[in-house]
Scaffold this active site. Structure first.
Site, PDB file in Angstrom:
ATOM      1  CG  ASN A 155      -0.745  -0.251   2.494  1.00 47.96           C
ATOM      2  OD1 ASN A 155      -0.278  -1.322   2.842  1.00 47.96           O
ATOM      3  ND2 ASN A 155      -0.952   0.727   3.348  1.00 47.96           N
ATOM      4  CG  ASP A 156      -0.027   4.164   2.900  1.00 44.78           C
ATOM      5  OD1 ASP A 156      -0.975   3.584   2.380  1.00 44.78           O
ATOM      6  OD2 ASP A 156      -0.081   4.683   4.030  1.00 44.78           O
TER       7      ASP A 156
ATOM      8  CD  GLN B  22       2.997   0.949   5.681  1.00 37.35           C
ATOM      9  OE1 GLN B  22       2.168   0.505   6.450  1.00 37.35           O
ATOM     10  NE2 GLN B  22       4.260   1.128   6.032  1.00 37.35           N
TER      11      GLN B  22
ATOM     12  CD  GLU C 234      -5.405   6.383   7.030  1.00 36.79           C
ATOM     13  OE1 GLU C 234      -5.410   5.473   7.869  1.00 36.79           O
ATOM     14  OE2 GLU C 234      -5.644   6.188   5.829  1.00 36.79           O
TER      15      GLU C 234
ATOM     16  CD1 TRP D 216      -7.058   3.047   2.817  1.00 34.63           C
ATOM     17  CD2 TRP D 216      -6.738   0.828   2.835  1.00 34.63           C
ATOM     18  NE1 TRP D 216      -5.753   2.796   3.217  1.00 34.63           N
ATOM     19  CE2 TRP D 216      -5.543   1.445   3.233  1.00 34.63           C
ATOM     20  CE3 TRP D 216      -6.780  -0.568   2.758  1.00 34.63           C
ATOM     21  CZ2 TRP D 216      -4.399   0.723   3.567  1.00 34.63           C
ATOM     22  CZ3 TRP D 216      -5.649  -1.296   3.089  1.00 34.63           C
ATOM     23  CH2 TRP D 216      -4.479  -0.647   3.488  1.00 34.63           C
TER      24      TRP D 216
HETATM   25  C1  FRU Z   1      -2.892   4.765   4.905  1.00 35.15           C
HETATM   26  C2  FRU Z   1      -2.554   3.942   6.129  1.00 35.15           C
HETATM   27  C3  FRU Z   1      -1.654   4.732   7.063  1.00 35.15           C
HETATM   28  C4  FRU Z   1      -0.933   3.664   7.817  1.00 35.15           C
HETATM   29  C5  FRU Z   1      -0.760   2.581   6.770  1.00 35.15           C
HETATM   30  C6  FRU Z   1      -0.839   1.187   7.306  1.00 35.15           C
HETATM   31  O1  FRU Z   1      -3.256   4.000   3.811  1.00 35.15           O
HETATM   32  O2  FRU Z   1      -3.739   3.526   6.777  1.00 35.15           O
HETATM   33  O3  FRU Z   1      -2.349   5.652   7.871  1.00 35.15           O
HETATM   34  O4  FRU Z   1       0.282   4.100   8.330  1.00 35.15           O
HETATM   35  O5  FRU Z   1      -1.787   2.786   5.811  1.00 35.15           O
HETATM   36  O6  FRU Z   1      -0.489   0.253   6.348  1.00 35.15           O
END
Ligand code: FRU
Length: 486
Positions: free
Chosen positions: A21-22, A38, A200, A291
């Site tokens: 992810n991020d 991530q 976030e 998400w």
């Molecule tokens: C954003 C998030 C962040 C967090 C991460 C967890 O997509 O929810 O806030 O650090 O992903 O994977």
């Protein structure tokens, strides 16, 4: 035998395997642009987070490196940033400057509430190996359960580090002399912006205003989490304003909610740190998913891709300063010219494109402001993705209701719109199509839409239609982007 499509993009970064992810810790050092991310290396859905790692030297070709940060006794590794500690403020770099990652430790135990805190890791070898700081965590908070995603930068005027941190539906600002000791300066977000979901992945940076370089503004990016309602899911918001080292003061234009991207699939994006001054660009990348359905997208043994790298800019408009976003110019280095037409009527364009077979490519289309038209990309026997302009309502749309696979989530098949802000007489769409995505930059980056699509195998046709067949002349450029990226 029809192989199941894998959907890996030709020129977008995706992890070789498993979940992503991020984007995290983007920083430039010694000719390398780092991208951490991530990552769950043991599954193709979200799980205990690590920082994966990739680098690029040209913002187009990526090389994935071994995992940079693994969970430890303080928790798993959530999102954060990285900086070069040029002046050895941390004491980690007695010999030569190196990288410091500032990230969230996420600690989830069955017998107590979740704890999130901020920690450091540092690297002496261009991000190849990392040492966690023995004094971790460096910033904790008892009464904020959502306390994460530190984005840190060096503030010249006050000669100290600044951190923006997501806390529930607020952004807290901190300052520090050494990245280890932090003091709170202010809190931003009450009574302003969209509060549909948790806040976030903030970012804060200064940009000159195009055409008036002596003027500048600060830009605050804030991603809004999915609250499970409505159709949008998670999305990126931005504010413009002033920053004095302590407080971010939003300007008039920021009283309105403003989206960095009007599509469904650009989230948690932030900018690169330490881009050399002679370059001076503010470079950005986002996670190309949402998400709402990120865990269900029908990709192969990997899941999650990034947007292309984009440059962020500001321009002055009659209603205030606004953000522009364009593909980095480096992307042009992989263009293979396919077609170029000037002042062509629709019929001629149609003839020129009817035999084309393209999957990963770039379209530039310019036409009069009064022309309503629609481009169909990744068209096959069963459907296509429609990208169009309705001139009467000045709206841009992406319609992915028939774009291919969509049964994996009920909210995926939809059509969404954004208001165009064409200023000159001509309207321009620059469209980047890849194996599983479309990114539309309208009017030099004033309106942007990013969407995932999962076309049927072999859907590689391109079409153009218009509300009034005989109206309008088109300027067309088409470039194949499939061949040059390994
Ligand atoms: C954003 C998030 C962040 C967090 C991460 C967890 O997509 O929810 O806030 O650090 O992903 O994977």
């Amino acid at each position: 035998l029809q192989l199941k499509p894998d959907y890996r993009g030709a020129y977008h970064f995706s992890p070789s395997r498993c979940w992503m992810n991020d984007p995290n810790g983007m920083v430039y050092l010694d000719g390398e642009y780092h991208l951490f991310f991530q990552h769950h290396p043991h599954g193709d859905t979200w799980g205990p987070m690590h920082w994966g790692h990739a680098i690029t030297r040209d913002l187009v070709h990526w090389e994935e490196l071994p995992i940079a940060l693994e969970p430890d006794e303080h928790g798993t590794i959530f999102s954060g940033s990285a900086v070069v500690d040029w002046h050895n403020t941390t004491g980690f770099f007695p010999e030569k400057p190196g990288l410091v990652a500032i990230f969230t430790h996420h600690d989830e135990q069955p017998d107590r509430p979740v704890r999130q805190s901020q920690s450091l890791a540092y690297s002496h070898d261009r991000g190849r190996t990392w040492h966690k700081y023995a004094g971790n965590p460096v910033l904790t908070c008892e009464d904020r359960p959502d306390f994460r995603d530190p984005k840190v930068f060096w503030h010249e005027l006050s000669s100290r580090w600044i951190m923006v941190l997501a806390c529930g539906q607020r952004i807290a600002l901190y300052h520090s002399p050494d990245l280890k000791n932090w003091s709170e300066s202010s809190v931003f977000g009450q009574g302003i912006g969209c509060h549909d979901g948790v806040w976030e992945c903030p970012d804060l940076f200064e940009l000159p205003i195009e055409g008036a370089p002596e003027l500048s503004r600060w830009v605050m990016l804030v991603s809004i989490g999915d609250n499970g309602q409505g159709a949008e899911g998670s999305r990126p918001q931005y504010f413009t304003g002033h920053f004095d080292g302590e407080v971010f003061l939003p300007d008039e234009a920021s009283q309105q909610i403003r989206w960095l991207d009007h599509g469904r699939d650009n989230y948690a994006g932030v900018s690169w740190s330490d881009i050399p001054q002679q370059d001076g660009r503010r470079l950005y990348i986002g996670w190309m998913s949402n998400w709402r359905y990120a865990n269900q997208t029908p990709t192969g043994s990997w899941r999650g891709a990034m947007t292309i790298v984009r440059e962020l800019m500001l321009e002055m408009t009659p209603t205030g300063v606004q953000l522009l976003q364009r593909p980095v110019h480096e992307l042009a280095s992989i263009r293979q010219p396919v077609l170029r037409l000037d002042h062509a009527p629709l019929d001629q364009v149609r003839q020129a494109i009817q035999q084309l077979q393209l999957e990963s490519y770039e379209w530039i289309i310019r036409t009069g402001k009064e022309v309503s038209f629609e481009i169909q990309v990744r068209a096959g026997a069963a459907g296509c993705t429609r990208i169009g302009v309705d001139a009467d309502s000045a709206q841009l749309y992406i319609d992915r209701t028939q774009s291919g696979q969509s049964a994996f989530h009920k909210d995926f098949a939809n059509r969404h719109t954004a208001l165009l802000q064409t200023i000159q007489g001509e309207r321009e769409l620059r469209i980047l199509v890849d194996t599983a995505s479309v990114e539309v930059f309208a009017d030099q980056g004033r309106t942007v839409m990013t969407d995932l699509i999962f076309p049927e195998p072999g859907a590689n046709r391109v079409m153009l239609t218009a509300a009034q067949e005989d109206a309008g002349l088109y300027h067309i450029e088409l470039y194949d982007l499939s061949g040059s990226v390994s």
